[in-house]
Design a protein around this motif. Structure first.
Motif, PDB file in Angstrom:
ATOM      1  N   GLU A  91     117.640  88.939  16.593  1.00  0.00           N
ATOM      2  CA  GLU A  91     118.376  89.221  17.821  1.00  0.00           C
ATOM      3  C   GLU A  91     117.616  88.506  18.891  1.00  0.00           C
ATOM      4  OE1 GLU A  91     119.135  93.309  18.309  1.00  0.00           O
ATOM      5  OE2 GLU A  91     120.959  93.461  16.522  1.00  0.00           O
ATOM      6  N   ASN A  92     116.415  88.838  18.841  1.00  0.00           N
ATOM      7  CA  ASN A  92     115.586  88.001  20.183  1.00  0.00           C
ATOM      8  C   ASN A  92     115.851  86.557  20.121  1.00  0.00           C
ATOM      9  OD1 ASN A  92     114.687  90.574  21.024  1.00  0.00           O
ATOM     10  ND2 ASN A  92     112.601  90.087  19.998  1.00  0.00           N
ATOM     11  N   ARG A  93     115.884  86.011  18.975  1.00  0.00           N
ATOM     12  CA  ARG A  93     116.110  84.275  19.169  1.00  0.00           C
ATOM     13  C   ARG A  93     117.590  84.088  19.524  1.00  0.00           C
ATOM     14  NH1 ARG A  93     115.122  83.120  13.126  1.00  0.00           N
ATOM     15  NH2 ARG A  93     113.738  84.446  12.880  1.00  0.00           N
ATOM     16  N   ALA A  94     118.428  85.089  19.099  1.00  0.00           N
ATOM     17  CA  ALA A  94     119.757  84.998  19.427  1.00  0.00           C
ATOM     18  C   ALA A  94     120.044  85.008  21.049  1.00  0.00           C
ATOM     19  CB  ALA A  94     120.878  85.820  18.718  1.00  0.00           C
ATOM     20  N   LYS A  95     119.345  86.068  21.214  1.00  0.00           N
ATOM     21  CA  LYS A  95     119.452  86.501  22.917  1.00  0.00           C
ATOM     22  C   LYS A  95     118.851  85.226  23.776  1.00  0.00           C
ATOM     23  CE  LYS A  95     119.692  91.339  22.296  1.00  0.00           C
ATOM     24  NZ  LYS A  95     119.057  92.773  22.705  1.00  0.00           N
ATOM     25  N   ALA A  96     117.785  84.494  23.268  1.00  0.00           N
ATOM     26  CA  ALA A  96     117.293  83.590  24.053  1.00  0.00           C
ATOM     27  C   ALA A  96     118.167  82.406  24.346  1.00  0.00           C
ATOM     28  CB  ALA A  96     115.933  83.262  23.314  1.00  0.00           C
ATOM     29  N   ILE A  97     118.967  82.288  23.252  1.00  0.00           N
ATOM     30  CA  ILE A  97     120.027  81.287  23.549  1.00  0.00           C
ATOM     31  C   ILE A  97     121.171  81.692  24.109  1.00  0.00           C
ATOM     32  CG2 ILE A  97     121.795  80.068  21.982  1.00  0.00           C
ATOM     33  CD1 ILE A  97     119.924  80.389  19.523  1.00  0.00           C
ATOM     34  N   CYS A  98     121.564  82.885  24.290  1.00  0.00           N
ATOM     35  CA  CYS A  98     122.550  83.570  25.077  1.00  0.00           C
ATOM     36  C   CYS A  98     121.975  83.229  26.475  1.00  0.00           C
ATOM     37  CB  CYS A  98     122.775  84.950  24.846  1.00  0.00           C
ATOM     38  SG  CYS A  98     123.541  85.417  23.451  1.00  0.00           S
ATOM     39  N   ALA A  99     120.868  83.571  26.787  1.00  0.00           N
ATOM     40  CA  ALA A  99     120.071  83.337  28.154  1.00  0.00           C
ATOM     41  C   ALA A  99     120.482  82.081  28.799  1.00  0.00           C
ATOM     42  CB  ALA A  99     118.661  83.845  28.249  1.00  0.00           C
ATOM     43  N   THR A 100     120.450  81.262  28.024  1.00  0.00           N
ATOM     44  CA  THR A 100     120.674  79.595  28.533  1.00  0.00           C
ATOM     45  C   THR A 100     122.229  79.247  28.529  1.00  0.00           C
ATOM     46  OG1 THR A 100     120.483  78.382  26.358  1.00  0.00           O
ATOM     47  CG2 THR A 100     118.434  78.877  27.494  1.00  0.00           C
ATOM     48  N   CYS A 101     123.061  80.093  28.006  1.00  0.00           N
ATOM     49  CA  CYS A 101     124.536  79.755  27.731  1.00  0.00           C
ATOM     50  C   CYS A 101     125.395  79.850  29.150  1.00  0.00           C
ATOM     51  CB  CYS A 101     125.145  80.872  26.679  1.00  0.00           C
ATOM     52  SG  CYS A 101     126.764  80.236  26.256  1.00  0.00           S
ATOM     53  N   PRO A 102     126.234  78.695  29.256  1.00  0.00           N
ATOM     54  CA  PRO A 102     127.059  78.799  30.572  1.00  0.00           C
ATOM     55  C   PRO A 102     128.327  79.584  30.546  1.00  0.00           C
ATOM     56  CG  PRO A 102     127.553  76.917  29.223  1.00  0.00           C
ATOM     57  CD  PRO A 102     126.299  77.518  28.540  1.00  0.00           C
ATOM     58  N   VAL A 103     128.293  80.297  29.336  1.00  0.00           N
ATOM     59  CA  VAL A 103     129.686  81.197  29.223  1.00  0.00           C
ATOM     60  C   VAL A 103     129.353  82.613  28.723  1.00  0.00           C
ATOM     61  CG1 VAL A 103     131.452  79.008  29.062  1.00  0.00           C
ATOM     62  CG2 VAL A 103     130.123  80.280  26.915  1.00  0.00           C
ATOM     63  N   LYS A 104     128.122  83.050  29.007  1.00  0.00           N
ATOM     64  CA  LYS A 104     127.570  84.184  28.724  1.00  0.00           C
ATOM     65  C   LYS A 104     128.287  85.353  29.097  1.00  0.00           C
ATOM     66  CE  LYS A 104     123.784  87.192  29.169  1.00  0.00           C
ATOM     67  NZ  LYS A 104     122.088  87.226  29.617  1.00  0.00           N
ATOM     68  N   LYS A 105     128.995  85.363  30.369  1.00  0.00           N
ATOM     69  CA  LYS A 105     129.789  86.399  30.895  1.00  0.00           C
ATOM     70  C   LYS A 105     131.218  86.542  30.186  1.00  0.00           C
ATOM     71  CE  LYS A 105     131.615  88.725  34.849  1.00  0.00           C
ATOM     72  NZ  LYS A 105     132.383  89.542  34.076  1.00  0.00           N
TER      73      LYS A 105
ATOM     74  N   LEU B 229     139.053  79.491  25.800  1.00  0.00           N
ATOM     75  CA  LEU B 229     138.488  78.120  26.074  1.00  0.00           C
ATOM     76  C   LEU B 229     137.093  77.950  26.238  1.00  0.00           C
ATOM     77  CD1 LEU B 229     141.334  76.424  28.019  1.00  0.00           C
ATOM     78  CD2 LEU B 229     140.962  76.218  25.394  1.00  0.00           C
ATOM     79  N   TRP B 230     136.465  79.185  26.804  1.00  0.00           N
ATOM     80  CA  TRP B 230     134.988  79.367  26.823  1.00  0.00           C
ATOM     81  C   TRP B 230     134.183  79.179  25.578  1.00  0.00           C
ATOM     82  CZ3 TRP B 230     132.733  82.942  23.896  1.00  0.00           C
ATOM     83  CH2 TRP B 230     133.537  84.161  23.497  1.00  0.00           C
ATOM     84  N   GLN B 231     134.885  79.258  24.441  1.00  0.00           N
ATOM     85  CA  GLN B 231     134.193  79.273  23.197  1.00  0.00           C
ATOM     86  C   GLN B 231     133.542  77.871  23.035  1.00  0.00           C
ATOM     87  OE1 GLN B 231     136.909  80.976  20.409  1.00  0.00           O
ATOM     88  NE2 GLN B 231     136.338  83.358  21.180  1.00  0.00           N
ATOM     89  N   ALA B 232     134.555  77.095  23.219  1.00  0.00           N
ATOM     90  CA  ALA B 232     134.141  75.454  23.131  1.00  0.00           C
ATOM     91  C   ALA B 232     132.804  75.055  23.918  1.00  0.00           C
ATOM     92  CB  ALA B 232     135.256  74.724  23.440  1.00  0.00           C
ATOM     93  N   LYS B 233     132.487  75.810  25.085  1.00  0.00           N
ATOM     94  CA  LYS B 233     131.201  75.469  25.942  1.00  0.00           C
ATOM     95  C   LYS B 233     130.052  76.494  25.336  1.00  0.00           C
ATOM     96  CE  LYS B 233     134.099  74.545  29.579  1.00  0.00           C
ATOM     97  NZ  LYS B 233     134.802  75.032  30.866  1.00  0.00           N
TER      98      LYS B 233
END
Length: 83
Positions: free
Chosen positions: A36-50, A5-9
């Motif tokens: 990859e740096n652009r993608a990782k920047a988006i990941c850094a803001t993601c509430p479901v990164k872990k 369910l994390w995928q929806a967030k």
């Protein structure tokens, strides 16, 4: 599946999702690093990164940026856990 369910967030959902995976054409090293740096920047803001990273490691996802890590970085995590 309840665990997914994390995928929806996920912050990666939407039109910019392409930066998380290599293109179908040849990609120079500098282009790959930029993407990859652009993608990782988006990941850094993601509430479901872990949970994203945990999922990618659990299924041994061979492609793309998941949970802020690329393929090589995820393999290093696996190696550390096994060691």
């Amino acid at each position: 599946m309840q665990d997914d369910l994390w995928q929806a967030k996920a912050a990666c959902r939407g039109p910019h999702a392409a930066v998380f995976f290599p293109p179908s054409h040849f990609e120079r090293k500098d282009e790959k690093e930029l993407r990859e740096n652009r993608a990782k920047a988006i990941c850094a803001t993601c509430p479901v990164k872990k949970p994203c990273l945990d999922y990618a490691i659990r299924i041994r996802e061979p492609h793309g940026i998941w949970g802020g890590l690329n393929e090589v970085e995820r393999k290093q995590v696996l190696a550390r856990r096994a060691g």
